[in-house]
Design a protein around this motif. Structure first.
Motif, PDB file in Angstrom:
ATOM      1  N   VAL A 123      -4.803  34.751  -1.777  1.00  0.00           N
ATOM      2  CA  VAL A 123      -4.501  33.384  -2.171  1.00  0.00           C
ATOM      3  C   VAL A 123      -2.991  33.203  -2.221  1.00  0.00           C
ATOM      4  O   VAL A 123      -2.293  33.944  -2.933  1.00  0.00           O
ATOM      5  N   ALA A 124      -2.469  32.243  -1.456  1.00  0.00           N
ATOM      6  CA  ALA A 124      -1.033  31.959  -1.426  1.00  0.00           C
ATOM      7  C   ALA A 124      -0.750  30.664  -2.166  1.00  0.00           C
ATOM      8  O   ALA A 124      -1.503  29.686  -2.040  1.00  0.00           O
ATOM      9  N   ASP A 125       0.326  30.633  -2.908  1.00  0.00           N
ATOM     10  CA  ASP A 125       0.688  29.462  -3.701  1.00  0.00           C
ATOM     11  C   ASP A 125       0.865  28.248  -2.798  1.00  0.00           C
ATOM     12  O   ASP A 125       1.566  28.297  -1.789  1.00  0.00           O
ATOM     13  N   GLY A 126       0.189  27.136  -3.141  1.00  0.00           N
ATOM     14  CA  GLY A 126       0.336  25.898  -2.388  1.00  0.00           C
ATOM     15  C   GLY A 126      -0.547  25.779  -1.169  1.00  0.00           C
ATOM     16  O   GLY A 126      -0.565  24.733  -0.526  1.00  0.00           O
ATOM     17  N   VAL A 127      -1.304  26.827  -0.823  1.00  0.00           N
ATOM     18  CA  VAL A 127      -2.196  26.787   0.348  1.00  0.00           C
ATOM     19  C   VAL A 127      -3.616  26.535  -0.155  1.00  0.00           C
ATOM     20  O   VAL A 127      -4.112  27.272  -1.010  1.00  0.00           O
ATOM     21  N   PRO A 128      -4.318  25.504   0.340  1.00  0.00           N
ATOM     22  CA  PRO A 128      -5.599  25.106  -0.242  1.00  0.00           C
ATOM     23  C   PRO A 128      -6.785  25.957   0.164  1.00  0.00           C
ATOM     24  O   PRO A 128      -7.908  25.718  -0.281  1.00  0.00           O
ATOM     25  N   THR A 129      -6.570  26.962   1.005  1.00  0.00           N
ATOM     26  CA  THR A 129      -7.645  27.801   1.515  1.00  0.00           C
ATOM     27  C   THR A 129      -7.166  29.243   1.515  1.00  0.00           C
ATOM     28  O   THR A 129      -5.951  29.496   1.583  1.00  0.00           O
ATOM     29  N   PRO A 130      -8.054  30.229   1.396  1.00  0.00           N
ATOM     30  CA  PRO A 130      -7.595  31.627   1.446  1.00  0.00           C
ATOM     31  C   PRO A 130      -6.861  31.912   2.756  1.00  0.00           C
ATOM     32  O   PRO A 130      -7.288  31.466   3.817  1.00  0.00           O
ATOM     33  N   VAL A 131      -5.758  32.651   2.682  1.00  0.00           N
ATOM     34  CA  VAL A 131      -5.041  32.987   3.906  1.00  0.00           C
ATOM     35  C   VAL A 131      -5.734  34.127   4.652  1.00  0.00           C
ATOM     36  O   VAL A 131      -5.517  34.325   5.849  1.00  0.00           O
ATOM     37  N   ARG A 132      -6.570  34.873   3.918  1.00  0.00           N
ATOM     38  CA  ARG A 132      -7.367  35.922   4.563  1.00  0.00           C
ATOM     39  C   ARG A 132      -8.620  36.144   3.726  1.00  0.00           C
ATOM     40  O   ARG A 132      -8.580  36.110   2.493  1.00  0.00           O
ATOM     41  N   ILE A 133      -9.751  36.339   4.409  1.00  0.00           N
ATOM     42  CA  ILE A 133     -11.028  36.640   3.762  1.00  0.00           C
ATOM     43  C   ILE A 133     -11.599  37.878   4.450  1.00  0.00           C
ATOM     44  O   ILE A 133     -11.864  37.853   5.650  1.00  0.00           O
ATOM     45  N   LEU A 134     -11.764  38.948   3.693  1.00  0.00           N
ATOM     46  CA  LEU A 134     -12.219  40.218   4.267  1.00  0.00           C
ATOM     47  C   LEU A 134     -13.507  40.656   3.593  1.00  0.00           C
ATOM     48  O   LEU A 134     -13.568  40.798   2.373  1.00  0.00           O
ATOM     49  N   GLN A 135     -14.536  40.867   4.406  1.00  0.00           N
ATOM     50  CA  GLN A 135     -15.787  41.450   3.922  1.00  0.00           C
ATOM     51  C   GLN A 135     -15.856  42.883   4.416  1.00  0.00           C
ATOM     52  O   GLN A 135     -15.706  43.162   5.608  1.00  0.00           O
ATOM     53  N   ARG A 136     -16.059  43.824   3.474  1.00  0.00           N
ATOM     54  CA  ARG A 136     -16.147  45.237   3.823  1.00  0.00           C
ATOM     55  C   ARG A 136     -17.536  45.754   3.459  1.00  0.00           C
ATOM     56  O   ARG A 136     -18.097  45.358   2.453  1.00  0.00           O
ATOM     57  N   GLU A 137     -18.070  46.619   4.303  1.00  0.00           N
ATOM     58  CA  GLU A 137     -19.395  47.186   4.088  1.00  0.00           C
ATOM     59  C   GLU A 137     -19.307  48.701   4.151  1.00  0.00           C
ATOM     60  O   GLU A 137     -18.802  49.258   5.119  1.00  0.00           O
ATOM     61  N   ASP A 138     -19.764  49.351   3.094  1.00  0.00           N
ATOM     62  CA  ASP A 138     -19.744  50.810   3.016  1.00  0.00           C
ATOM     63  C   ASP A 138     -18.354  51.370   3.277  1.00  0.00           C
ATOM     64  O   ASP A 138     -18.189  52.390   3.969  1.00  0.00           O
ATOM     65  N   GLY A 139     -17.345  50.695   2.752  1.00  0.00           N
ATOM     66  CA  GLY A 139     -15.981  51.182   2.873  1.00  0.00           C
ATOM     67  C   GLY A 139     -15.298  50.872   4.180  1.00  0.00           C
ATOM     68  O   GLY A 139     -14.131  51.237   4.377  1.00  0.00           O
ATOM     69  N   GLU A 140     -15.962  50.148   5.083  1.00  0.00           N
ATOM     70  CA  GLU A 140     -15.392  49.822   6.391  1.00  0.00           C
ATOM     71  C   GLU A 140     -15.236  48.304   6.526  1.00  0.00           C
ATOM     72  O   GLU A 140     -16.074  47.536   6.046  1.00  0.00           O
ATOM     73  N   ASP A 141     -14.160  47.880   7.211  1.00  0.00           N
ATOM     74  CA  ASP A 141     -13.965  46.456   7.455  1.00  0.00           C
ATOM     75  C   ASP A 141     -15.088  45.914   8.326  1.00  0.00           C
ATOM     76  O   ASP A 141     -15.450  46.521   9.345  1.00  0.00           O
ATOM     77  N   ALA A 142     -15.645  44.769   7.944  1.00  0.00           N
ATOM     78  CA  ALA A 142     -16.668  44.093   8.750  1.00  0.00           C
ATOM     79  C   ALA A 142     -16.068  42.788   9.250  1.00  0.00           C
ATOM     80  O   ALA A 142     -15.225  42.791  10.153  1.00  0.00           O
ATOM     81  N   VAL A 143     -16.463  41.652   8.675  1.00  0.00           N
ATOM     82  CA  VAL A 143     -15.923  40.366   9.104  1.00  0.00           C
ATOM     83  C   VAL A 143     -14.599  40.105   8.387  1.00  0.00           C
ATOM     84  O   VAL A 143     -14.499  40.237   7.170  1.00  0.00           O
ATOM     85  N   ASP A 144     -13.594  39.714   9.159  1.00  0.00           N
ATOM     86  CA  ASP A 144     -12.230  39.534   8.636  1.00  0.00           C
ATOM     87  C   ASP A 144     -11.689  38.221   9.205  1.00  0.00           C
ATOM     88  O   ASP A 144     -11.495  38.089  10.415  1.00  0.00           O
ATOM     89  N   LEU A 145     -11.452  37.232   8.345  1.00  0.00           N
ATOM     90  CA  LEU A 145     -10.919  35.940   8.770  1.00  0.00           C
ATOM     91  C   LEU A 145      -9.452  35.860   8.387  1.00  0.00           C
ATOM     92  O   LEU A 145      -9.098  36.021   7.214  1.00  0.00           O
ATOM     93  N   ARG A 146      -8.590  35.565   9.374  1.00  0.00           N
ATOM     94  CA  ARG A 146      -7.145  35.547   9.169  1.00  0.00           C
ATOM     95  C   ARG A 146      -6.602  34.174   9.546  1.00  0.00           C
ATOM     96  O   ARG A 146      -6.757  33.723  10.680  1.00  0.00           O
ATOM     97  N   LEU A 147      -5.958  33.533   8.596  1.00  0.00           N
ATOM     98  CA  LEU A 147      -5.500  32.157   8.791  1.00  0.00           C
ATOM     99  C   LEU A 147      -4.479  32.047   9.916  1.00  0.00           C
ATOM    100  O   LEU A 147      -3.514  32.816   9.980  1.00  0.00           O
ATOM    101  N   VAL A 148      -4.686  31.059  10.784  1.00  0.00           N
ATOM    102  CA  VAL A 148      -3.747  30.752  11.862  1.00  0.00           C
ATOM    103  C   VAL A 148      -2.900  29.542  11.487  1.00  0.00           C
ATOM    104  O   VAL A 148      -1.670  29.552  11.564  1.00  0.00           O
TER     105      VAL A 148
END
Length: 239
Positions: free
Chosen positions: A208-233
């Motif tokens: 969460v970045a100050d002043g930004v209305p949406t997460p700048v990154r959303i990371l879902q990890r499964e069993d210790g490994e990165d799965a779906v990773d959304l990165r703000l453009v």
């Protein structure tokens, strides 16, 4: 509408979040790169739009060729909601999941606050079609994302009750003590990491970045490994 690219080397510390009642919802459209297991896999769009006296928040994730069969990368969700005393109150919710050309599952839910129950229909197990008793503060998954943006502050412990798709769960999050630099391609944000602490092998982390209305990154990890990773453009928001 203004276009905001991710600022390069934004070094200002994340300010403490104002009280929830002072946070005003503002419409936005955010574009993300979608990654899967560390590989670029598609794109995503998150929107927050006013609808008369209500709001609608949605997330659409689209996998590219080679990733089109992955359910987590072909997902469309939306929640209609209103705001009562600074509480985001879900009214209707829909989730569509696709994993192949001939595979699609749709689930729709209605939150009936006058009767104090929510119910879902569609492609889900019978035990998830039973009425769910509502409690004040119950939210869908997308509304919890908005609540984290509203409530995040250094060191804060956050608790929400997830009621979505016929399931009820307690979500607990812990915010880091200070912001960190989050590189996103050639850009970077100073953002606060907020991690779910009671998800077991399924981890969810939002930045969460100050002043930004949406997460700048959303990371879902499964069993210790990165799965779906959304990165703000980029995102478009009201001035």
């Amino acid at each position: 509408m203004r276009l905001y690219p991710a600022p390069i080397a934004l070094l200002a510390c994340l300010a403490l979040a104002p009280p929830a009642a002072a946070v005003e919802l503002r419409p936005f459209v955010a574009t993300y790169e979608a990654w899967y297991q560390g590989k670029a896999a598609g794109s995503a769009t998150m929107r927050l739009e006013p609808r008369a006296s209500q709001w609608n928040v949605s997330l659409d994730i689209r996998g590219e060729r080679g990733f089109a069969g992955i359910v987590g990368l072909n997902l469309s969700q939306n929640t209609a909601f209103d705001v009562a005393d600074a509480v985001y109150r879900p009214l209707r919710q829909t989730t569509v999941r696709k994993a192949a050309v001939f595979f699609s599952r749709t689930v729709s839910g209605v939150y009936d606050w006058s009767r104090g129950v929510a119910r879902w229909t569609g492609d889900l197990k019978k035990d998830r079609q039973h009425p769910v008793a509502l409690q004040p503060g119950d939210m869908s998954a997308l509304l919890i994302n908005l609540a984290v943006i509203r409530d995040a502050a250094p060191g804060a412990a956050l608790r929400y009750r997830f009621v979505d798709g016929g399931r009820v769960r307690e979500y607990q999050y812990q915010a880091a003590g200070e912001a960190e630099t989050v590189p996103l391609g050639e850009m970077s944000y100073s953002a606060l990491r907020v991690s779910r602490t009671n998800g077991g092998n399924d981890e969810m982390i939002l930045w969460v970045a100050d002043g930004v209305p949406t997460p700048v990154r959303i990371l879902q990890r499964e069993d210790g490994e990165d799965a779906v990773d959304l990165r703000l453009v980029e995102y478009q928001g009201a001035p």
